[in-house]
Design a protein around this motif. Sequence first.
Motif, PDB file in Angstrom:
ATOM      1  N   LEU A 141       0.831  -1.204   0.000  1.00  0.00           N
ATOM      2  CA  LEU A 141       0.000   0.000   0.000  1.00  0.00           C
ATOM      3  C   LEU A 141       0.866   1.255   0.000  1.00  0.00           C
ATOM      4  O   LEU A 141       0.554   2.254  -0.675  1.00  0.00           O
ATOM      5  CB  LEU A 141      -0.916  -0.019   1.220  1.00  0.00           C
ATOM      6  CG  LEU A 141      -2.118   0.930   1.244  1.00  0.00           C
ATOM      7  CD1 LEU A 141      -3.043   0.647   0.076  1.00  0.00           C
ATOM      8  CD2 LEU A 141      -2.862   0.803   2.557  1.00  0.00           C
ATOM      9  N   ASP A 189       0.909   1.585  -8.352  1.00  0.00           N
ATOM     10  CA  ASP A 189       0.284   1.780  -7.051  1.00  0.00           C
ATOM     11  C   ASP A 189      -0.663   0.624  -6.758  1.00  0.00           C
ATOM     12  O   ASP A 189      -1.247   0.019  -7.669  1.00  0.00           O
ATOM     13  CB  ASP A 189      -0.487   3.103  -7.027  1.00  0.00           C
ATOM     14  CG  ASP A 189       0.428   4.314  -7.105  1.00  0.00           C
ATOM     15  OD1 ASP A 189       1.595   4.182  -6.691  1.00  0.00           O
ATOM     16  OD2 ASP A 189      -0.009   5.371  -7.588  1.00  0.00           O
ATOM     17  N   SER A 215      -3.994  -0.510  -4.451  1.00  0.00           N
ATOM     18  CA  SER A 215      -5.114   0.015  -3.670  1.00  0.00           C
ATOM     19  C   SER A 215      -5.275  -0.753  -2.366  1.00  0.00           C
ATOM     20  O   SER A 215      -4.683  -1.820  -2.174  1.00  0.00           O
ATOM     21  CB  SER A 215      -6.412  -0.067  -4.481  1.00  0.00           C
ATOM     22  OG  SER A 215      -6.810  -1.428  -4.628  1.00  0.00           O
ATOM     23  N   GLU A 270      -6.595  -4.174  -3.047  1.00  0.00           N
ATOM     24  CA  GLU A 270      -5.627  -5.042  -3.724  1.00  0.00           C
ATOM     25  C   GLU A 270      -4.505  -5.513  -2.804  1.00  0.00           C
ATOM     26  O   GLU A 270      -3.928  -6.584  -3.016  1.00  0.00           O
ATOM     27  CB  GLU A 270      -4.988  -4.304  -4.908  1.00  0.00           C
ATOM     28  CG  GLU A 270      -5.840  -4.143  -6.133  1.00  0.00           C
ATOM     29  CD  GLU A 270      -5.066  -3.420  -7.221  1.00  0.00           C
ATOM     30  OE1 GLU A 270      -4.803  -4.041  -8.264  1.00  0.00           O
ATOM     31  OE2 GLU A 270      -4.700  -2.252  -7.006  1.00  0.00           O
TER      32      GLU A 270
END
Length: 374
Positions: A133, A236, A238, A241
Motif C-alpha cells: 500500500l 500503485d 489500492s 488489492e
Amino acid sequence: MTENPGILITLFAFLITIGLLVFIHEMGHYLVGRWCGVKADVFAIGFGKEIVGWNDKRGTRWKICALPLGGYVQFAGDMDPSSSQSQEWLKLPPEERNRTFQSKSLLKRAAIVFAGPAINFLFAILILAGFALAYGESVTSPVVGTVAENSTAETIGLKNGDKILEIDGDSIDRFSDLSREISIIPDEEVEIKFERDGAIISKEAKIGVRLEEDRFGNQYRIGLLGISPGSIERRDVSLLESPVVATRQTVEIVDLIVTTLGQVISGRRSVTELGGPLKIAQVSGEQFVAGLNQFIFFVALISINLGFINLLPIPMLDGGHLMFYAIEAVRRKPASPMVQQWAFQSGFALVVMFMLVVTFNDLASFGLFRVFSG
C-alpha cells in the motif's frame, strides 16, 4: 570496516522479534480455543522458570518465563503431548470435562492447532500488505535490457529485447520473479526458455555466482544470470488489492523456503547454512539498526518461517498434531496412545537434534571454534 549492532541492541531486537511472534502464534491457539469452548490453564511466553505472571478472571495463568525461545498454551485436560483421553481425564466431572481440549470434535481440535501457524501467516500478510500500500509493487517485465560481459546470459546468447518465459519449468511473469528464482540457485544447471521475435528458444545454462558481503560482514553466494531490465516499472496498489498482493508475496516466500530446504536435503546446499536462535538474534540486531522498514520486513519473514516450520508433519509441532488428526479422520478413530507417545518422543528427539545442529552452525559462524582451536 564492518558494523556491529552491539550486544544490547541485538538482545533487544531479538526479544522483540521472538517475543512478538511467539505471542501472536500462541494467541492464535488461545483465541480459537476460547471460541471452541476450551479453557486455557496457562499462556506462557518462554520456557523454564516463571519471571512474572498473573491470573485472569477466567482462571488462565499468563506468564513470561526465563528462556525466550518459544511458548505454549496449555489447555484444560491437555495432560500429555498426544492429548489422549487418559484415565485422569475420564475422572473429571462432566461439566469440567466439557471444557477440555479432548472433549471437542476432531474439526475443532484441528482448528485450534492450525490457528497458531495460520495467524503467523496472516500477520506477515498484514505487514506485506502495508508495504504494498505504501510503496506499490514492481511490475517490471522480464525483458532483457542489457547483458553483462562474460556472464551466463552472454554464454547462452541472450540479447536485448529477449523475454524470459521459464526457468526450469517455473513460469516467469515479472523481472522480480526472475531475480528470485536465479538468486537461490548459484552454480546450478538449469533450462532457460525465452522468446525472441515470436520464436521460443530453450537453452541449458549454468547459473553464475556472485559473492556479496553486507555492511555487517555477512557473506552470501547469490545466483547471477547477468542481465538487467531495460526500464523499471512500479504500480500503485489500492487498499483492496494490497491483501492479494501480500498473499502472493507470502506464497512466493514459502516457495523459496521449500526450495532451499529441498536443496539442503538433496545436498545441493550445505547444512551449515541452516541458522538457529543465535543467528536469528544476530540478524535481528543487524536489521534493527539497518532501519525500521528492514526490521519490520525481517519480522514478517521470520513469522512466515515460524508458520511454515510449525506446519511440518513432525510430532511435537503443530503439523504433527494435524497429521495425527488426519489419520484419525481416515481411520475413524485415533492412533493408539502407545503409537502417539512413541511418535511424539521421536519428534522431540528430532527437534532437539535439529536445534543442536543449528546451534553448532551458529557458534561456528561466530568463529567460536576457531578461537578455541587457536
